[in-house]
Write a protein that holds these residues in place. Structure first.
Motif, PDB file in Angstrom:
ATOM      1  N   TYR A   1      51.452  37.711  38.583  1.00  0.00           N
ATOM      2  CA  TYR A   1      52.635  37.377  37.795  1.00  0.00           C
ATOM      3  C   TYR A   1      52.685  35.870  37.599  1.00  0.00           C
ATOM      4  O   TYR A   1      52.065  35.114  38.335  1.00  0.00           O
ATOM      5  CB  TYR A   1      53.902  37.873  38.498  1.00  0.00           C
ATOM      6  N   GLY A   2      53.438  35.448  36.613  1.00  0.00           N
ATOM      7  CA  GLY A   2      53.493  34.028  36.311  1.00  0.00           C
ATOM      8  C   GLY A   2      52.307  33.625  35.458  1.00  0.00           C
ATOM      9  O   GLY A   2      51.575  34.449  34.909  1.00  0.00           O
ATOM     10  N   SER A   3      52.083  32.333  35.339  1.00  0.00           N
ATOM     11  CA  SER A   3      50.999  31.829  34.504  1.00  0.00           C
ATOM     12  C   SER A   3      49.655  32.019  35.197  1.00  0.00           C
ATOM     13  O   SER A   3      49.552  31.980  36.415  1.00  0.00           O
ATOM     14  CB  SER A   3      51.217  30.350  34.188  1.00  0.00           C
ATOM     15  N   LEU A   4      48.613  32.204  34.381  1.00  0.00           N
ATOM     16  CA  LEU A   4      47.253  32.341  34.901  1.00  0.00           C
ATOM     17  C   LEU A   4      46.578  30.976  34.893  1.00  0.00           C
ATOM     18  O   LEU A   4      46.830  30.162  33.997  1.00  0.00           O
ATOM     19  CB  LEU A   4      46.456  33.320  34.041  1.00  0.00           C
ATOM     20  N   PRO A   5      45.720  30.695  35.868  1.00  0.00           N
ATOM     21  CA  PRO A   5      44.998  29.412  35.885  1.00  0.00           C
ATOM     22  C   PRO A   5      44.196  29.225  34.597  1.00  0.00           C
ATOM     23  O   PRO A   5      43.438  30.112  34.201  1.00  0.00           O
ATOM     24  CB  PRO A   5      44.083  29.534  37.104  1.00  0.00           C
ATOM     25  N   SER A   6      44.357  28.103  33.957  1.00  0.00           N
ATOM     26  CA  SER A   6      43.698  27.856  32.675  1.00  0.00           C
ATOM     27  C   SER A   6      42.196  27.674  32.816  1.00  0.00           C
ATOM     28  O   SER A   6      41.481  27.647  31.810  1.00  0.00           O
ATOM     29  CB  SER A   6      44.315  26.626  32.002  1.00  0.00           C
ATOM     30  N   THR A   7      41.702  27.548  34.039  1.00  0.00           N
ATOM     31  CA  THR A   7      40.271  27.346  34.259  1.00  0.00           C
ATOM     32  C   THR A   7      39.483  28.651  34.308  1.00  0.00           C
ATOM     33  O   THR A   7      38.268  28.623  34.452  1.00  0.00           O
ATOM     34  CB  THR A   7      40.043  26.596  35.583  1.00  0.00           C
ATOM     35  N   LEU A   8      40.158  29.772  34.201  1.00  0.00           N
ATOM     36  CA  LEU A   8      39.487  31.065  34.320  1.00  0.00           C
ATOM     37  C   LEU A   8      38.426  31.247  33.234  1.00  0.00           C
ATOM     38  O   LEU A   8      38.680  31.026  32.048  1.00  0.00           O
ATOM     39  CB  LEU A   8      40.501  32.207  34.239  1.00  0.00           C
ATOM     40  N   GLU A   9      37.250  31.694  33.662  1.00  0.00           N
ATOM     41  CA  GLU A   9      36.159  32.004  32.738  1.00  0.00           C
ATOM     42  C   GLU A   9      35.854  33.500  32.718  1.00  0.00           C
ATOM     43  O   GLU A   9      35.241  33.981  31.752  1.00  0.00           O
ATOM     44  CB  GLU A   9      34.902  31.221  33.126  1.00  0.00           C
ATOM     45  N   GLU A  10      36.249  34.211  33.776  1.00  0.00           N
ATOM     46  CA  GLU A  10      36.059  35.665  33.838  1.00  0.00           C
ATOM     47  C   GLU A  10      37.352  36.325  34.306  1.00  0.00           C
ATOM     48  O   GLU A  10      37.960  35.874  35.275  1.00  0.00           O
ATOM     49  CB  GLU A  10      34.928  36.047  34.805  1.00  0.00           C
ATOM     50  N   VAL A  11      37.762  37.387  33.616  1.00  0.00           N
ATOM     51  CA  VAL A  11      38.929  38.178  34.008  1.00  0.00           C
ATOM     52  C   VAL A  11      38.529  39.642  34.014  1.00  0.00           C
ATOM     53  O   VAL A  11      38.056  40.166  33.000  1.00  0.00           O
ATOM     54  CB  VAL A  11      40.122  37.949  33.056  1.00  0.00           C
ATOM     55  N   HIS A  12      38.716  40.301  35.172  1.00  0.00           N
ATOM     56  CA  HIS A  12      38.372  41.709  35.324  1.00  0.00           C
ATOM     57  C   HIS A  12      39.638  42.483  35.677  1.00  0.00           C
ATOM     58  O   HIS A  12      40.142  42.391  36.801  1.00  0.00           O
ATOM     59  CB  HIS A  12      37.310  41.894  36.416  1.00  0.00           C
ATOM     60  N   LEU A  13      40.168  43.216  34.703  1.00  0.00           N
ATOM     61  CA  LEU A  13      41.374  44.033  34.893  1.00  0.00           C
ATOM     62  C   LEU A  13      40.992  45.491  34.678  1.00  0.00           C
ATOM     63  O   LEU A  13      41.435  46.138  33.728  1.00  0.00           O
ATOM     64  CB  LEU A  13      42.480  43.600  33.921  1.00  0.00           C
ATOM     65  N   SER A  14      40.175  45.998  35.561  1.00  0.00           N
ATOM     66  CA  SER A  14      39.610  47.339  35.394  1.00  0.00           C
ATOM     67  C   SER A  14      40.349  48.371  36.241  1.00  0.00           C
ATOM     68  O   SER A  14      40.794  48.080  37.357  1.00  0.00           O
ATOM     69  CB  SER A  14      38.124  47.319  35.788  1.00  0.00           C
ATOM     70  N   ASP A  15      40.501  49.579  35.676  1.00  0.00           N
ATOM     71  CA  ASP A  15      41.070  50.725  36.392  1.00  0.00           C
ATOM     72  C   ASP A  15      42.489  50.439  36.878  1.00  0.00           C
ATOM     73  O   ASP A  15      42.843  50.725  38.017  1.00  0.00           O
ATOM     74  CB  ASP A  15      40.166  51.108  37.560  1.00  0.00           C
ATOM     75  N   LEU A  16      43.324  49.896  35.987  1.00  0.00           N
ATOM     76  CA  LEU A  16      44.713  49.589  36.326  1.00  0.00           C
ATOM     77  C   LEU A  16      45.704  50.410  35.510  1.00  0.00           C
ATOM     78  O   LEU A  16      46.913  50.193  35.598  1.00  0.00           O
ATOM     79  CB  LEU A  16      44.996  48.098  36.109  1.00  0.00           C
ATOM     80  N   GLN A  17      45.201  51.331  34.686  1.00  0.00           N
ATOM     81  CA  GLN A  17      46.046  52.189  33.837  1.00  0.00           C
ATOM     82  C   GLN A  17      46.920  51.363  32.890  1.00  0.00           C
ATOM     83  O   GLN A  17      48.070  51.712  32.621  1.00  0.00           O
ATOM     84  CB  GLN A  17      46.923  53.105  34.704  1.00  0.00           C
ATOM     85  N   LEU A  18      46.370  50.267  32.386  1.00  0.00           N
ATOM     86  CA  LEU A  18      47.130  49.408  31.475  1.00  0.00           C
ATOM     87  C   LEU A  18      47.291  50.072  30.111  1.00  0.00           C
ATOM     88  O   LEU A  18      46.329  50.606  29.556  1.00  0.00           O
ATOM     89  CB  LEU A  18      46.428  48.060  31.301  1.00  0.00           C
ATOM     90  N   HIS A  19      48.510  50.020  29.566  1.00  0.00           N
ATOM     91  CA  HIS A  19      48.777  50.555  28.242  1.00  0.00           C
ATOM     92  C   HIS A  19      48.875  49.441  27.195  1.00  0.00           C
ATOM     93  O   HIS A  19      48.770  49.720  26.003  1.00  0.00           O
ATOM     94  CB  HIS A  19      50.084  51.355  28.237  1.00  0.00           C
ATOM     95  N   ARG A  20      49.088  48.216  27.665  1.00  0.00           N
ATOM     96  CA  ARG A  20      49.239  47.086  26.750  1.00  0.00           C
ATOM     97  C   ARG A  20      48.316  45.947  27.143  1.00  0.00           C
ATOM     98  O   ARG A  20      48.006  45.759  28.311  1.00  0.00           O
ATOM     99  CB  ARG A  20      50.686  46.587  26.745  1.00  0.00           C
ATOM    100  N   PHE A  21      47.945  45.189  26.132  1.00  0.00           N
ATOM    101  CA  PHE A  21      47.130  43.991  26.353  1.00  0.00           C
ATOM    102  C   PHE A  21      48.019  42.887  26.905  1.00  0.00           C
ATOM    103  O   PHE A  21      49.117  42.648  26.393  1.00  0.00           O
ATOM    104  CB  PHE A  21      46.487  43.571  25.029  1.00  0.00           C
ATOM    105  N   ASP A  22      47.579  42.215  27.964  1.00  0.00           N
ATOM    106  CA  ASP A  22      48.339  41.131  28.591  1.00  0.00           C
ATOM    107  C   ASP A  22      48.247  39.883  27.712  1.00  0.00           C
ATOM    108  O   ASP A  22      47.183  39.285  27.568  1.00  0.00           O
ATOM    109  CB  ASP A  22      47.781  40.853  29.985  1.00  0.00           C
ATOM    110  N   ALA A  23      49.386  39.493  27.124  1.00  0.00           N
ATOM    111  CA  ALA A  23      49.403  38.369  26.179  1.00  0.00           C
ATOM    112  C   ALA A  23      49.014  37.049  26.826  1.00  0.00           C
ATOM    113  O   ALA A  23      48.588  36.111  26.133  1.00  0.00           O
ATOM    114  CB  ALA A  23      50.786  38.248  25.542  1.00  0.00           C
ATOM    115  N   ARG A  24      49.126  36.932  28.146  1.00  0.00           N
ATOM    116  CA  ARG A  24      48.780  35.674  28.820  1.00  0.00           C
ATOM    117  C   ARG A  24      47.297  35.367  28.708  1.00  0.00           C
ATOM    118  O   ARG A  24      46.878  34.204  28.814  1.00  0.00           O
ATOM    119  CB  ARG A  24      49.167  35.748  30.299  1.00  0.00           C
ATOM    120  N   ILE A  25      46.486  36.383  28.473  1.00  0.00           N
ATOM    121  CA  ILE A  25      45.037  36.193  28.379  1.00  0.00           C
ATOM    122  C   ILE A  25      44.677  35.324  27.180  1.00  0.00           C
ATOM    123  O   ILE A  25      43.707  34.562  27.219  1.00  0.00           O
ATOM    124  CB  ILE A  25      44.334  37.564  28.298  1.00  0.00           C
ATOM    125  N   ILE A  26      45.467  35.409  26.117  1.00  0.00           N
ATOM    126  CA  ILE A  26      45.171  34.652  24.898  1.00  0.00           C
ATOM    127  C   ILE A  26      45.169  33.151  25.167  1.00  0.00           C
ATOM    128  O   ILE A  26      44.476  32.385  24.502  1.00  0.00           O
ATOM    129  CB  ILE A  26      46.194  34.997  23.800  1.00  0.00           C
TER     130      ILE A  26
END
Length: 416
Positions: free
Chosen positions: A159-184
């Protein structure tokens, strides 16, 4: 120890205050735990420092023997409430990053479990105030080593802001129905894994990312997400994984992915490939097993691959009775409209969008393919003759038999 989150102070034992005065407005801020190193202190007492945009000077509360209780019922949502004995207030925290919140509460409840050297100098008001000026920048400065984020369960979802230095994000097998806008907002992101979720679409602004790998396997896409074929993404994406979805058709817009080297569309319900797929000149690996292909477009014979797997499809034989004849005596109004667009030399019809033409006409134009003999563009009124083809002639490595059928398109009987 610092935590950036939303903070609200509630006074619960001051009868002279109204209800609105008891509850301060929630604001983004920083809460910290540390030793008081001021000259008047013995240096051994722990304090809770709260600083928000509403305060010119951070508020300081003693921690030792002053924590009445900590409410952690909604900690999985990044929320908790710290109740103090003196003064009698509740410090309500929300929108916290879950791993940081757990560490923060562990230090708060069991301060002896961490050495004094590991605690931040929370009473350094300049440090806290400078952190408040740009909290996202401050988090990024402290998280310079964070390049990869892997979330394995919903309770660990950040929750909250994501570190801007991220180069890889793995959100697998979480039953997500929506795209997380913070990734943009992750401008340095190169690898995005959203596999094993329940996504059906992607936002338009995903094209702002410069990904090299996008994994959308094991989701519920029924329509090809054409938004990935525009913007920065069309210039950077080299690996696209769309296996194990419910796709019936691949949009012709895929040819805009000029850097695409690996395409995995296996285990879908695909019947046809775009007739211009040979425009993917960088393509090296093509994986399309377990689909419903009857044949491949004849342009497929012009590409060269390093690896191909088209096993377990429904390829028709090249017997004459299986050839498709799709000719009509009269052209439809849709067909005439499409030919008018194509014959206009001032229009590059391959770049037209829904803002230029009706959607049904754009879809019809996507069916266009050139006659194998006269090179005239034809649409649904055409003849398709199936020919047997061995993909070993276009690929260094072939998985399975390699025999398939290609559909050679002719505009009329005269060209056959």
């Amino acid at each position: 120890m610092k935590l950036q989150c939303d903070i609200q102070i509630v006074h619960h034992s001051q009868p002279n205050l109204t209800a609105s005065q008891c509850r301060r407005r929630k604001a983004s801020g920083v809460i910290a735990i540390g030793n008081d190193k001021s000259p008047t202190s013995n240096g051994n007492c722990l304090y809770l420092i709260v600083s928000t945009g509403q305060d010119k000077i951070p508020m300081k509360y003693r921690v030792d023997s002053n924590i009445e209780t900590v409410f952690k019922r909604f900690i999985a949502e990044g929320k908790c409430t710290i109740r103090l004995k003196e003064p009698k207030i509740d410090v309500c925290l929300s929108r916290c990053e879950l791993p940081r919140l757990k560490t923060f509460l562990n230090v708060l409840i069991k301060p002896n479990s961490i050495s004094t050297n590991q605690l931040s100098d929370a009473t350094n008001s300049k440090s806290v105030i400078s952190l408040m000026k740009d909290p996202i920048e401050s988090i990024n400065k402290s998280d310079k080593s964070i390049r990869k984020l892997v979330v394995k369960s919903k309770k660990d979802y950040p929750y909250g802001s994501l570190p801007s230095t991220l180069e890889e994000v793995h959100l697998s097998d979480l039953q997500l129905h929506r795209f997380d806008a913070r990734i943009i907002k992750l401008t340095q992101l190169r690898v995005l894994n959203l596999s094993h979720n329940k996504l059906k679409s992607l936002p338009i602004n995903i094209s702002e990312l410069s990904l090299s790998l996008l994994d959308l396997s094991y989701n519920e896409f029924m329509v090809f997400p054409s938004t990935i074929c525009t913007g920065n993404l069309s210039l950077s994406l080299s690996t696209l994984i769309l296996s194990n979805n419910k796709l019936i058709r691949i949009s012709s817009s895929i040819i805009q992915l000029r850097q695409l080297r690996t395409l995995d569309i296996s285990n879908n319900q695909l019947i046809l490939l775009p007739n211009s797929i040979d425009n993917l000149i960088m393509l090296q690996k093509f994986i399309a097993f377990d689909n419903c292909f009857n044949y491949l477009p004849h342009c497929f014979m012009r590409i060269h691959l390093q690896f191909i797997d088209i096993s377990r499809n429904d390829f028709k034989t090249s017997n004459s009775h299986n050839n498709e004849l799709q000719l009509s005596n009269l052209s439809s109004l849709l067909d005439l409209s499409a030919r008018t667009v194509i014959n206009n030399s001032h229009i590059d019809w391959s770049k037209l969008t829904k803002f230029d033409l009706p959607r049904i006409l754009l879809q019809y134009l996507s069916y266009g393919t050139r006659c194998y003999k006269c090179k005239k563009i034809c649409f649904l009124d055409r003849i398709i003759i199936l020919r047997e083809f061995n993909v070993s002639s276009i690929s260094d490595t072939v998985y399975g038999n390699g025999l398939c059928s290609v559909g050679v398109v002719y505009c009329s009987q005269r060209c056959v």
